[in-house]
Motif scaffolding. Structure first.
Motif, mmCIF file in Angstrom:
data_model
loop_
_atom_site.group_PDB
_atom_site.id
_atom_site.type_symbol
_atom_site.label_atom_id
_atom_site.label_comp_id
_atom_site.label_asym_id
_atom_site.label_seq_id
_atom_site.Cartn_x
_atom_site.Cartn_y
_atom_site.Cartn_z
ATOM 1 N N PHE A 59 85.524 -25.804 -36.684
ATOM 2 C CA PHE A 59 86.106 -25.610 -35.358
ATOM 3 C C PHE A 59 87.124 -24.501 -35.556
ATOM 4 O O PHE A 59 87.911 -24.548 -36.508
ATOM 5 N N THR A 118 87.117 -23.971 -30.520
ATOM 6 C CA THR A 118 85.729 -23.607 -30.240
ATOM 7 C C THR A 118 84.863 -23.942 -31.441
ATOM 8 O O THR A 118 85.329 -24.002 -32.571
ATOM 9 N N THR A 119 83.590 -24.164 -31.142
ATOM 10 C CA THR A 119 82.572 -24.244 -32.180
ATOM 11 C C THR A 119 81.626 -23.085 -31.935
ATOM 12 O O THR A 119 81.505 -22.598 -30.813
#
Length: 130
Positions: free
Chosen positions: A103, A116-117
């Motif tokens: 992440f 975010t991924t």
């Protein structure tokens, strides 16, 4: 003038790198307030009504555990370690095998965090500390 320009450029580079995150910054429960999947076809997001009903959150413990809760159940669990602004998550799957993925913490200020991924299933999550 040249020295001033170099100073401004150096400041911008340092600011763009961002400070490392400590585990203490993350410890606790973070309630999801926004979830988007911008790379989905078509792009998708979870409605605020759904977030209000299903009450998803991510929990970081002081023992390096990460637990994702959704609709009153554990959706995912495992361990994590920090590498700069990346949370390296080692998820334990149903068959006890594991998978590891990062992440990226876009922003965290102690009260709000956006992470975010990556990849085609990548998501953007904004969460507030409970």
């Amino acid at each position: 003038m040249k020295n001033l320009l170099l100073l401004v450029l150096a400041s911008l580079v340092l600011a763009s790198c961002g400070a490392s995150i400590t585990p203490e910054t993350l410890h606790g429960k973070w309630k999801y307030t926004r979830v988007r999947n911008p790379k989905a076809s078509p792009p998708d997001s979870v409605s605020s009504v759904t977030l209000g009903i299903e009450k998803p959150y991510i929990e970081f413990t002081n023992k390096d555990s990460l637990i994702i809760h959704w609709d009153g159940r554990v959706l995912s669990h495992g361990t994590y370690k920090l590498e700069g602004r990346n949370i390296i998550y080692k998820e334990v799957l149903a068959d006890n095998s594991t998978r590891e993925f990062p992440f990226y913490i876009e922003n965290v200020d102690g009260k709000q965090m956006m992470f975010t991924t990556k990849g085609e299933d990548g998501s953007e999550v904004t969460a507030v500390k409970q």
